[in-house]
Scaffold this motif. Sequence first.
Motif, mmCIF file in Angstrom:
data_model
loop_
_atom_site.group_PDB
_atom_site.id
_atom_site.type_symbol
_atom_site.label_atom_id
_atom_site.label_comp_id
_atom_site.label_asym_id
_atom_site.label_seq_id
_atom_site.Cartn_x
_atom_site.Cartn_y
_atom_site.Cartn_z
ATOM 1 N N ARG A 157 -6.368 18.860 10.151
ATOM 2 C CA ARG A 157 -6.603 19.949 9.144
ATOM 3 C C ARG A 157 -8.026 20.290 8.333
ATOM 4 N NH1 ARG A 157 -0.551 20.465 6.664
ATOM 5 N NH2 ARG A 157 0.417 20.911 8.809
ATOM 6 N N MET A 158 -8.514 18.788 7.996
ATOM 7 C CA MET A 158 -9.480 17.948 7.699
ATOM 8 C C MET A 158 -10.560 18.211 8.729
ATOM 9 S SD MET A 158 -8.637 15.062 5.359
ATOM 10 C CE MET A 158 -9.699 13.456 6.162
ATOM 11 N N ASN A 159 -10.666 18.849 9.328
ATOM 12 C CA ASN A 159 -11.312 19.308 10.743
ATOM 13 C C ASN A 159 -12.007 17.870 11.765
ATOM 14 O OD1 ASN A 159 -12.809 20.487 12.885
ATOM 15 N ND2 ASN A 159 -14.503 20.674 11.695
ATOM 16 N N GLN A 160 -11.115 16.967 10.965
ATOM 17 C CA GLN A 160 -11.816 15.283 12.348
ATOM 18 C C GLN A 160 -11.210 14.899 13.599
ATOM 19 O OE1 GLN A 160 -11.695 11.945 8.770
ATOM 20 N NE2 GLN A 160 -13.133 13.695 7.202
ATOM 21 N N VAL A 161 -11.442 16.206 14.492
ATOM 22 C CA VAL A 161 -10.927 16.286 16.050
ATOM 23 C C VAL A 161 -10.753 14.586 16.345
ATOM 24 C CG1 VAL A 161 -10.700 17.312 18.195
ATOM 25 C CG2 VAL A 161 -10.890 18.664 15.746
ATOM 26 N N LYS A 162 -11.909 14.419 16.144
ATOM 27 C CA LYS A 162 -12.210 12.837 16.814
ATOM 28 C C LYS A 162 -11.495 12.199 16.111
ATOM 29 C CE LYS A 162 -15.893 9.200 16.566
ATOM 30 N NZ LYS A 162 -17.098 8.510 16.842
ATOM 31 N N HIS A 163 -10.677 11.911 14.942
ATOM 32 C CA HIS A 163 -10.250 10.753 14.352
ATOM 33 C C HIS A 163 -8.440 11.021 14.904
ATOM 34 C CE1 HIS A 163 -13.031 9.060 12.489
ATOM 35 N NE2 HIS A 163 -13.523 10.283 12.140
ATOM 36 N N ALA A 164 -8.020 12.224 14.884
ATOM 37 C CA ALA A 164 -6.869 12.492 15.309
ATOM 38 C C ALA A 164 -6.851 12.417 16.454
ATOM 39 C CB ALA A 164 -6.761 14.076 15.503
ATOM 40 N N LYS A 165 -7.830 12.318 17.785
ATOM 41 C CA LYS A 165 -7.669 12.111 18.902
ATOM 42 C C LYS A 165 -7.293 10.628 19.011
ATOM 43 C CE LYS A 165 -11.040 15.438 21.255
ATOM 44 N NZ LYS A 165 -12.035 15.710 21.696
ATOM 45 N N ILE A 166 -7.694 9.518 18.254
ATOM 46 C CA ILE A 166 -7.682 8.862 18.491
ATOM 47 C C ILE A 166 -6.508 8.313 18.180
ATOM 48 C CG2 ILE A 166 -8.318 6.323 17.703
ATOM 49 C CD1 ILE A 166 -11.486 7.310 16.528
ATOM 50 N N SER A 167 -5.731 8.707 16.705
ATOM 51 C CA SER A 167 -4.441 8.440 16.634
ATOM 52 C C SER A 167 -3.329 8.779 17.819
ATOM 53 C CB SER A 167 -4.044 9.218 16.076
ATOM 54 O OG SER A 167 -4.722 8.585 14.557
ATOM 55 N N LEU A 168 -3.958 9.840 18.208
ATOM 56 C CA LEU A 168 -2.679 10.486 19.148
ATOM 57 C C LEU A 168 -3.056 9.573 20.879
ATOM 58 C CD1 LEU A 168 -3.085 14.763 18.907
ATOM 59 C CD2 LEU A 168 -1.084 12.884 18.531
ATOM 60 N N LYS A 169 -4.490 9.784 21.120
ATOM 61 C CA LYS A 169 -4.383 8.394 21.901
ATOM 62 C C LYS A 169 -3.758 7.324 22.196
ATOM 63 C CE LYS A 169 -8.374 5.984 25.042
ATOM 64 N NZ LYS A 169 -8.701 5.299 24.598
ATOM 65 N N LEU A 170 -3.311 6.688 21.523
ATOM 66 C CA LEU A 170 -3.280 5.615 21.238
ATOM 67 C C LEU A 170 -1.592 5.502 20.747
ATOM 68 C CD1 LEU A 170 -4.396 3.665 17.943
ATOM 69 C CD2 LEU A 170 -4.697 2.877 19.848
ATOM 70 N N LEU A 171 -0.572 7.014 20.751
ATOM 71 C CA LEU A 171 0.803 6.769 20.441
ATOM 72 C C LEU A 171 0.703 6.743 22.553
ATOM 73 C CD1 LEU A 171 1.312 9.014 17.928
ATOM 74 C CD2 LEU A 171 2.163 6.673 18.403
ATOM 75 N N LEU A 172 0.080 7.828 22.826
ATOM 76 C CA LEU A 172 0.335 8.241 24.368
ATOM 77 C C LEU A 172 -0.272 6.731 25.727
ATOM 78 C CD1 LEU A 172 -1.749 11.213 24.636
ATOM 79 C CD2 LEU A 172 1.217 10.896 24.723
ATOM 80 N N GLU A 173 -0.871 5.667 24.445
ATOM 81 C CA GLU A 173 -0.677 4.700 25.332
ATOM 82 C C GLU A 173 0.330 4.437 25.480
ATOM 83 O OE1 GLU A 173 -3.952 2.205 23.994
ATOM 84 O OE2 GLU A 173 -5.540 3.851 24.962
ATOM 85 N N VAL A 174 1.122 3.711 25.021
ATOM 86 C CA VAL A 174 2.562 3.890 24.900
ATOM 87 C C VAL A 174 3.668 4.774 25.559
ATOM 88 C CG1 VAL A 174 4.254 2.813 23.032
ATOM 89 C CG2 VAL A 174 2.440 2.782 22.202
ATOM 90 N N GLU A 175 3.553 5.648 25.495
ATOM 91 C CA GLU A 175 4.662 7.071 25.817
ATOM 92 C C GLU A 175 3.780 7.932 26.430
ATOM 93 O OE1 GLU A 175 8.458 7.304 23.667
ATOM 94 O OE2 GLU A 175 7.396 6.655 21.947
ATOM 95 N N PRO A 176 3.339 8.003 28.026
ATOM 96 C CA PRO A 176 2.511 9.456 28.028
ATOM 97 C C PRO A 176 2.825 10.432 27.814
ATOM 98 C CG PRO A 176 2.237 7.008 29.205
ATOM 99 C CD PRO A 176 3.327 6.148 28.483
ATOM 100 N N SER A 177 4.380 10.271 28.489
ATOM 101 C CA SER A 177 4.953 11.586 28.199
ATOM 102 C C SER A 177 5.974 12.303 27.266
ATOM 103 C CB SER A 177 6.008 11.833 29.977
ATOM 104 O OG SER A 177 7.088 10.650 29.477
#
Length: 83
Positions: free
Chosen positions: A43-63
Amino acid sequence: MLKEALDSFNTMEPPSANLKKNLPTVYKTVKDCYLLTASCYIRMNQVKHAKISLKLLLEVEPSDAQVLYMRGQMHELRPKTAQ
């Protein structure tokens, strides 16, 4: 105020397989925090930070469907000029 909340969020322990295994209730709370934070970053148009948060979650649960859905929303909703 949102920026201050996000800054304090950065001090939280990131999600991990160890946390999920040993403290599943805590992991669920951390996961929810990371999803909500990613939503705020989008929402704040900070896609780079959003990607980092989501990447960390996907490392634990890829699916994880919820995380994958949020990542898809990020790509759909972000302005074309965002990096």
